[in-house]
Scaffold this motif. Sequence first.
Motif, PDB file in Angstrom:
ATOM      1  N   CYS A 105       0.850  -1.182   0.000  1.00 17.94           N
ATOM      2  CA  CYS A 105       0.000   0.000   0.000  1.00 17.94           C
ATOM      3  C   CYS A 105       0.887   1.233   0.000  1.00 17.94           C
ATOM      4  O   CYS A 105       1.618   1.484   0.951  1.00 17.94           O
ATOM      5  CB  CYS A 105      -0.897   0.012   1.236  1.00 17.94           C
ATOM      6  N   LEU A 106       0.824   2.004  -1.087  1.00 20.47           N
ATOM      7  CA  LEU A 106       1.552   3.266  -1.184  1.00 20.47           C
ATOM      8  C   LEU A 106       0.652   4.371  -0.665  1.00 20.47           C
ATOM      9  O   LEU A 106      -0.533   4.439  -1.018  1.00 20.47           O
ATOM     10  CB  LEU A 106       1.932   3.554  -2.640  1.00 20.47           C
ATOM     11  N   VAL A 107       1.210   5.250   0.183  1.00 20.78           N
ATOM     12  CA  VAL A 107       0.457   6.367   0.742  1.00 20.78           C
ATOM     13  C   VAL A 107       1.142   7.666   0.343  1.00 20.78           C
ATOM     14  O   VAL A 107       2.337   7.849   0.596  1.00 20.78           O
ATOM     15  CB  VAL A 107       0.363   6.281   2.281  1.00 20.78           C
ATOM     16  N   LEU A 108       0.383   8.545  -0.289  1.00 21.93           N
ATOM     17  CA  LEU A 108       0.844   9.886  -0.639  1.00 21.93           C
ATOM     18  C   LEU A 108       0.113  10.851   0.281  1.00 21.93           C
ATOM     19  O   LEU A 108      -1.123  10.831   0.350  1.00 21.93           O
ATOM     20  CB  LEU A 108       0.520  10.206  -2.093  1.00 21.93           C
ATOM     21  N   ALA A 109       0.852  11.690   1.010  1.00 18.52           N
ATOM     22  CA  ALA A 109       0.253  12.556   2.019  1.00 18.52           C
ATOM     23  C   ALA A 109       0.529  14.026   1.723  1.00 18.52           C
ATOM     24  O   ALA A 109       1.593  14.386   1.216  1.00 18.52           O
ATOM     25  CB  ALA A 109       0.787  12.193   3.405  1.00 18.52           C
ATOM     26  N   SER A 110      -0.444  14.863   2.078  1.00 21.42           N
ATOM     27  CA  SER A 110      -0.352  16.294   1.816  1.00 21.42           C
ATOM     28  C   SER A 110       0.494  17.042   2.844  1.00 21.42           C
ATOM     29  O   SER A 110       0.823  18.205   2.624  1.00 21.42           O
ATOM     30  CB  SER A 110      -1.752  16.908   1.769  1.00 21.42           C
ATOM     31  N   GLU A 111       0.834  16.397   3.937  1.00 23.91           N
ATOM     32  CA  GLU A 111       1.599  17.051   5.010  1.00 23.91           C
ATOM     33  C   GLU A 111       2.644  16.104   5.569  1.00 23.91           C
ATOM     34  O   GLU A 111       2.539  14.890   5.415  1.00 23.91           O
ATOM     35  CB  GLU A 111       0.660  17.484   6.154  1.00 23.91           C
ATOM     36  N   VAL A 112       3.641  16.658   6.240  1.00 22.99           N
ATOM     37  CA  VAL A 112       4.613  15.840   6.956  1.00 22.99           C
ATOM     38  C   VAL A 112       3.947  15.310   8.228  1.00 22.99           C
ATOM     39  O   VAL A 112       2.871  15.783   8.625  1.00 22.99           O
ATOM     40  CB  VAL A 112       5.896  16.649   7.300  1.00 22.99           C
ATOM     41  N   PHE A 113       4.569  14.335   8.869  1.00 21.15           N
ATOM     42  CA  PHE A 113       3.998  13.735  10.070  1.00 21.15           C
ATOM     43  C   PHE A 113       3.831  14.786  11.164  1.00 21.15           C
ATOM     44  O   PHE A 113       4.741  15.555  11.462  1.00 21.15           O
ATOM     45  CB  PHE A 113       4.895  12.597  10.576  1.00 21.15           C
ATOM     46  N   ASP A 114       2.642  14.802  11.781  1.00 19.57           N
ATOM     47  CA  ASP A 114       2.340  15.681  12.899  1.00 19.57           C
ATOM     48  C   ASP A 114       1.344  14.962  13.797  1.00 19.57           C
ATOM     49  O   ASP A 114       0.160  14.833  13.446  1.00 19.57           O
ATOM     50  CB  ASP A 114       1.761  17.007  12.400  1.00 19.57           C
ATOM     51  N   GLU A 115       1.791  14.483  14.933  1.00 23.25           N
ATOM     52  CA  GLU A 115       0.933  13.713  15.835  1.00 23.25           C
ATOM     53  C   GLU A 115      -0.322  14.493  16.241  1.00 23.25           C
ATOM     54  O   GLU A 115      -1.383  13.903  16.463  1.00 23.25           O
ATOM     55  CB  GLU A 115       1.715  13.280  17.072  1.00 23.25           C
ATOM     56  N   GLU A 116      -0.235  15.812  16.296  1.00 16.24           N
ATOM     57  CA  GLU A 116      -1.391  16.635  16.677  1.00 16.24           C
ATOM     58  C   GLU A 116      -2.530  16.558  15.657  1.00 16.24           C
ATOM     59  O   GLU A 116      -3.669  16.891  15.978  1.00 16.24           O
ATOM     60  CB  GLU A 116      -0.961  18.094  16.863  1.00 16.24           C
ATOM     61  N   ASP A 117      -2.230  16.129  14.441  1.00 17.35           N
ATOM     62  CA  ASP A 117      -3.240  16.033  13.387  1.00 17.35           C
ATOM     63  C   ASP A 117      -4.050  14.731  13.481  1.00 17.35           C
ATOM     64  O   ASP A 117      -5.078  14.605  12.835  1.00 17.35           O
ATOM     65  CB  ASP A 117      -2.556  16.133  12.014  1.00 17.35           C
ATOM     66  N   TYR A 118      -3.589  13.779  14.276  1.00 20.85           N
ATOM     67  CA  TYR A 118      -4.228  12.468  14.373  1.00 20.85           C
ATOM     68  C   TYR A 118      -5.320  12.437  15.433  1.00 20.85           C
ATOM     69  O   TYR A 118      -5.193  13.049  16.489  1.00 20.85           O
ATOM     70  CB  TYR A 118      -3.197  11.400  14.776  1.00 20.85           C
ATOM     71  N   ILE A 119      -6.376  11.677  15.145  1.00 23.98           N
ATOM     72  CA  ILE A 119      -7.341  11.235  16.154  1.00 23.98           C
ATOM     73  C   ILE A 119      -7.271   9.717  16.104  1.00 23.98           C
ATOM     74  O   ILE A 119      -7.599   9.099  15.093  1.00 23.98           O
ATOM     75  CB  ILE A 119      -8.772  11.726  15.846  1.00 23.98           C
ATOM     76  N   ARG A 120      -6.812   9.093  17.186  1.00 27.89           N
ATOM     77  CA  ARG A 120      -6.509   7.663  17.178  1.00 27.89           C
ATOM     78  C   ARG A 120      -7.538   6.798  17.898  1.00 27.89           C
ATOM     79  O   ARG A 120      -7.405   5.588  17.925  1.00 27.89           O
ATOM     80  CB  ARG A 120      -5.119   7.423  17.754  1.00 27.89           C
ATOM     81  N   ASP A 121      -8.546   7.396  18.479  1.00 26.25           N
ATOM     82  CA  ASP A 121      -9.589   6.654  19.169  1.00 26.25           C
ATOM     83  C   ASP A 121     -10.920   6.938  18.472  1.00 26.25           C
ATOM     84  O   ASP A 121     -11.276   8.114  18.249  1.00 26.25           O
ATOM     85  CB  ASP A 121      -9.652   7.083  20.638  1.00 26.25           C
ATOM     86  N   PHE A 122     -11.663   5.887  18.119  1.00 19.80           N
ATOM     87  CA  PHE A 122     -12.894   6.068  17.342  1.00 19.80           C
ATOM     88  C   PHE A 122     -13.934   6.891  18.097  1.00 19.80           C
ATOM     89  O   PHE A 122     -14.608   7.733  17.508  1.00 19.80           O
ATOM     90  CB  PHE A 122     -13.470   4.715  16.912  1.00 19.80           C
ATOM     91  N   GLU A 123     -14.088   6.683  19.397  1.00 16.16           N
ATOM     92  CA  GLU A 123     -15.050   7.474  20.180  1.00 16.16           C
ATOM     93  C   GLU A 123     -14.643   8.947  20.203  1.00 16.16           C
ATOM     94  O   GLU A 123     -15.497   9.837  20.107  1.00 16.16           O
ATOM     95  CB  GLU A 123     -15.193   6.916  21.597  1.00 16.16           C
ATOM     96  N   ASP A 124     -13.334   9.216  20.314  1.00 10.30           N
ATOM     97  CA  ASP A 124     -12.853  10.599  20.243  1.00 10.30           C
ATOM     98  C   ASP A 124     -13.149  11.203  18.871  1.00 10.30           C
ATOM     99  O   ASP A 124     -13.509  12.378  18.765  1.00 10.30           O
ATOM    100  CB  ASP A 124     -11.348  10.671  20.519  1.00 10.30           C
ATOM    101  N   PHE A 125     -13.010  10.393  17.823  1.00 10.61           N
ATOM    102  CA  PHE A 125     -13.332  10.845  16.470  1.00 10.61           C
ATOM    103  C   PHE A 125     -14.805  11.228  16.366  1.00 10.61           C
ATOM    104  O   PHE A 125     -15.148  12.303  15.858  1.00 10.61           O
ATOM    105  CB  PHE A 125     -12.994   9.745  15.452  1.00 10.61           C
TER     106      PHE A 125
END
Length: 134
Positions: A105-125
């Motif tokens: 799976c190739l992933v092309l991303a619009s930004e560099v890695f930034d942990e603040e951009d992630y929501i990692r819990d479905f209920e939080d999402f």
Amino acid sequence: MNIEIFNIPKIENSLGSIAVIENGAIPFNIKRCYYLFDIPSYAKRGGHSHKELNQILIAISGSFDVILHDGKEKKTVTLNKPDKGLLIKPNIWRELENFSSGSVCLVLASEVFDEEDYIRDFEDFLNYMNTNHK
């Protein structure tokens, strides 16, 4: 939910095909590129959402399913062609599963890695979507 599949431009001849990703072929500038490989068929990847980042996922080899959720609706997209890319916009939960043997799976991303951009819990999402995107 608006699902967008991109046709990756390709060059074909009797010796095979070449997929070409150049400026303007996708709706954002690529700031990060990575790929997932050697993933067991029982494994699940993803399990997060992004607040700002756009991504395109491409099955370079093999196949896998992408389960998408926008907070209200759930859809599954199977990727299995190296000249098709799935655009995942911000605020879409994604999970990848059912990896075939040898899939990449190739992933092309619009930004560099930034942990603040992630929501990692479905209920939080879900809470984030209900609070910020009514």
